[in-house]
Scaffold this active site. Structure first.
Site, mmCIF file in Angstrom:
data_model
loop_
_atom_site.group_PDB
_atom_site.id
_atom_site.type_symbol
_atom_site.label_atom_id
_atom_site.label_comp_id
_atom_site.label_asym_id
_atom_site.label_seq_id
_atom_site.Cartn_x
_atom_site.Cartn_y
_atom_site.Cartn_z
ATOM 1 C CG HIS A 92 -1.814 -9.109 47.587
ATOM 2 N ND1 HIS A 92 -0.568 -9.177 47.005
ATOM 3 C CD2 HIS A 92 -2.238 -10.387 47.735
ATOM 4 C CE1 HIS A 92 -0.246 -10.449 46.814
ATOM 5 N NE2 HIS A 92 -1.237 -11.200 47.256
ATOM 6 C CG HIS A 123 -4.426 -15.959 46.090
ATOM 7 N ND1 HIS A 123 -3.120 -16.106 46.492
ATOM 8 C CD2 HIS A 123 -5.142 -16.933 46.740
ATOM 9 C CE1 HIS A 123 -3.037 -17.120 47.342
ATOM 10 N NE2 HIS A 123 -4.240 -17.634 47.511
#
Length: 213
Positions: free
Chosen positions: A165, A123
């Site tokens: 993340h 992303h």
């Protein structure tokens, strides 16, 4: 029973770096959750997750090319989708090599294979590539630049706050997105080539293409 797979031997320096990354990520999350009620804005994080999903971008961009069907946009559209495909391949390969586990279980129904891993953030790389492309390779009006930057920062922050993340994953993703933008800038296909590609893929004679009659 077969012999159990031996756990990878991680170098001491790398282990310390990863541990520091985990620690700093936890500090960042605690700080952000004190600044804003996480549960009340979590739905917005999920929307940001979808807004930068690889499947969403490829599908919507192909639809964009098909619906507009404008030869004036083919150069931008073709070069951009090459960058998107390059991003997906590079992120998948790097994740398959590094195999870093995510901070929490990934409940994304579209996640599979390497996308179950954390490093780097796809992303972050994708949003950075999008911003780089429309700032440098096909510059948009300044009116759109601030919202695009806000989207980039929001996507990157949401990946951490959704426990997808660590900070290092985001940083690596941003750097990867910049490198992808630089690479696309180096190989940027000309108008005639892009029109010919669209003509070949769609099996139609596109005006301005090499085979147009």
């Amino acid at each position: 029973m077969g012999e159990r797979v031996k756990k990878r031997d991680v170098p001491e320096v790398l282990r310390k770096l990863l541990n520091a990354d985990v620690h700093l990520t936890k500090i960042f999350i605690r700080y952000m959750e004190r600044c804003m009620p996480f549960e009340q804005v979590k739905v917005h994080y999920k929307m940001l997750e979808v807004s930068c999903h690889g499947v969403f971008w490829i599908a919507s961009w192909l639809a964009f090319v098909w619906v507009l069907n404008s030869s004036n946009l083919y150069q931008m559209q073709v070069n951009f989708i090459i960058g998107l495909l390059l991003d997906i391949v590079l992120v998948a390969v790097i994740k398959a090599i590094t195999r870093r586990r995510r901070p929490a279980v990934n409940d994304d129904p579209l996640a599979m294979g390497p996308d179950k891993f954390s490093f780097p953030s796809g992303h972050a790389s994708r949003s950075m590539f999008v911003v780089y492309f429309f700032f440098n390779l096909w510059p948009v009006s300044w009116i759109f630049r601030l919202p695009m930057l806000a989207w980039l920062v929001s996507v990157c922050a949401s990946r951490i706050l959704l426990f997808r993340h660590y900070l290092l994953d985001i940083l690596a993703g941003v750097c990867l997105g910049i490198l992808e933008g630089l690479f696309i800038g180096l190989i940027y296909l000309d108008q005639e080539t892009c029109v010919s590609l669209i003509s070949w893929i769609s099996d139609e004679k596109v005006e301005g293409g090499e085979y147009h009659v």
